[in-house]
Design a protein around this motif. Structure first.
Motif, PDB file in Angstrom:
ATOM      1  N   UNK A  12      50.203  26.422  38.593  1.00 31.06           N
ATOM      2  CA  UNK A  12      51.597  26.255  38.176  1.00 31.06           C
ATOM      3  C   UNK A  12      51.999  24.781  38.068  1.00 31.06           C
ATOM      4  N   UNK A  13      51.567  23.964  39.015  1.00 27.39           N
ATOM      5  CA  UNK A  13      51.939  22.543  38.979  1.00 27.39           C
ATOM      6  C   UNK A  13      51.372  21.872  37.729  1.00 27.39           C
ATOM      7  N   UNK A  14      50.170  22.271  37.358  1.00 29.95           N
ATOM      8  CA  UNK A  14      49.525  21.711  36.159  1.00 29.95           C
ATOM      9  C   UNK A  14      50.344  22.014  34.907  1.00 29.95           C
ATOM     10  N   UNK A  15      50.921  23.213  34.855  1.00 31.80           N
ATOM     11  CA  UNK A  15      51.696  23.609  33.683  1.00 31.80           C
ATOM     12  C   UNK A  15      53.196  23.368  33.845  1.00 31.80           C
ATOM     13  N   UNK A  51      45.589  33.031  38.253  1.00 36.04           N
ATOM     14  CA  UNK A  51      45.166  31.741  37.714  1.00 36.04           C
ATOM     15  C   UNK A  51      46.372  30.902  37.305  1.00 36.04           C
ATOM     16  N   UNK A  52      47.306  31.516  36.593  1.00 32.39           N
ATOM     17  CA  UNK A  52      48.500  30.789  36.150  1.00 32.39           C
ATOM     18  C   UNK A  52      49.304  30.327  37.352  1.00 32.39           C
ATOM     19  N   UNK A  53      49.488  31.203  38.329  1.00 29.36           N
ATOM     20  CA  UNK A  53      50.265  30.819  39.523  1.00 29.36           C
ATOM     21  C   UNK A  53      49.552  29.701  40.298  1.00 29.36           C
ATOM     22  N   UNK A  54      48.243  29.808  40.433  1.00 30.53           N
ATOM     23  CA  UNK A  54      47.483  28.781  41.152  1.00 30.53           C
ATOM     24  C   UNK A  54      47.613  27.422  40.469  1.00 30.53           C
TER      25      UNK A  54
END
Length: 305
Positions: free
Chosen positions: A118-121, A113-116
């Motif tokens: 990544x651009x958001x974060x 989820x975090x990797x998917x």
């Protein structure tokens, strides 16, 4: 043993209850998955001066994710946040209702989820680290050492993403359930010990029976041993494992330092970068553990580049 666990939890809580108050980061809780009618959440701690790197931090003790310990684990993450890392405090399904394979599934899903997103974060999806303490350290290492679960054929875009990690740093982790404390001591087979420690539920594995449409207990010894092996970071570690930093007290009566020593030895043999820091005189948790996070910062700085 129960007295030891209680003392450890009190010591850890006291160590973290006077945590830092910091206005230089934002805190947001979100749902990363839903399983069995339950929302699984993580809390994003994002520094205002972020370095573009992400760390998964597992909110886990005694194989339980409990919001009552949120303050402690958030405080433990603050040295990473203050260093510039965006930290994702992840909760997982907990014992006694759920067992280790369920917890691993949750942690790997959180990584995906975090990797998917990544651009958001605004973090680098190619370089993610993971950390945890005790059972959280076990699960962090297990997620880091296990085979990738990315499924390119899945219709779920998150499931297509890799769950691999690029660095891991943990405190006092169990690492080998088949050789716990000494060669050949199969801890999960010692049910009275699991009851005494209070973790029997984490090792109560089940399978789905399509006839009765229920989950039934797995009782066959060979199958239980195979699962215990798969739930042991030291058993599944291979030459492509990520660099690992282990910090462990040499007086730990709950998780013997032998666990970190054995994993460090195996990783060395595999030529995987590893470092074991021994805390002289320390038990399962010690005062000012958060100060040792500077070692984690240096480790992640080195391997998440």
């Amino acid at each position: 043993m129960k007295t030891i666990i209680l003392s450890v939890l009190l010591a850890l809580t006291n160590a973290g209850q006077f945590g830092q108050t910091d206005t230089t980061f934002s805190q947001t809780e979100i749902t990363y998955d839903r399983r069995d009618g339950t929302s699984l959440t993580l809390t994003v701690l994002k520094p205002k001066k972020a370095n573009g790197k992400g760390i998964i931090s597992l909110l886990s003790g005694n194989f339980v994710s409990d919001h009552n310990l949120f303050g402690l684990y958030r405080d433990r993450a603050l040295p990473l946040v203050n260093h510039g890392y965006t930290v994702f405090l992840v909760m997982h399904r907990s014992a006694p209702r759920f067992a280790l394979p369920d917890m691993l599934e949750d942690v790997q899903r959180a990584v995906q989820f975090v990797r998917h997103n990544a651009a958001r974060y605004r973090i680098d999806p190619a370089h993610l680290g993971i950390t945890g303490t005790s059972s959280g350290g076990h699960l962090a290492l297990l997620a880091a050492m296990s085979k990738d679960i990315a499924d390119p054929a899945s219709k779920d875009p998150i499931a297509k993403v890799s769950a691999k990690l690029q660095a891991v740093a943990v405190f006092c982790p169990p690492t080998d359930l088949l050789n716990f404390g000494s060669a050949g001591y199969h801890l999960p087979a010692d049910r009275p010990a699991l009851v005494e420690i209070g973790v029997l539920g984490a090792f109560s594995y089940r399978y789905w029976d399509s006839v009765t449409r229920t989950y039934l207990p797995i009782n066959e010894r060979g199958q239980l041993r195979r699962i215990d092996s798969l739930m042991s970071p030291g058993q599944v570690a291979e030459k492509h494992a990520p660099p690992a930093l282990l910090i462990h007290g040499d007086k730990d009566q709950l998780v013997p330092i032998q666990q970190s020593q054995a994993l460090a030895s195996k990783l060395q043999n595999l030529q995987v970068p590893v470092r074991l820091v021994v805390k002289s005189g320390a038990g399962h948790g010690w005062k000012d553990m958060n100060k040792d996070e500077k070692e984690f910062n240096a480790w992640f700085d080195r391997y998440l580049n």
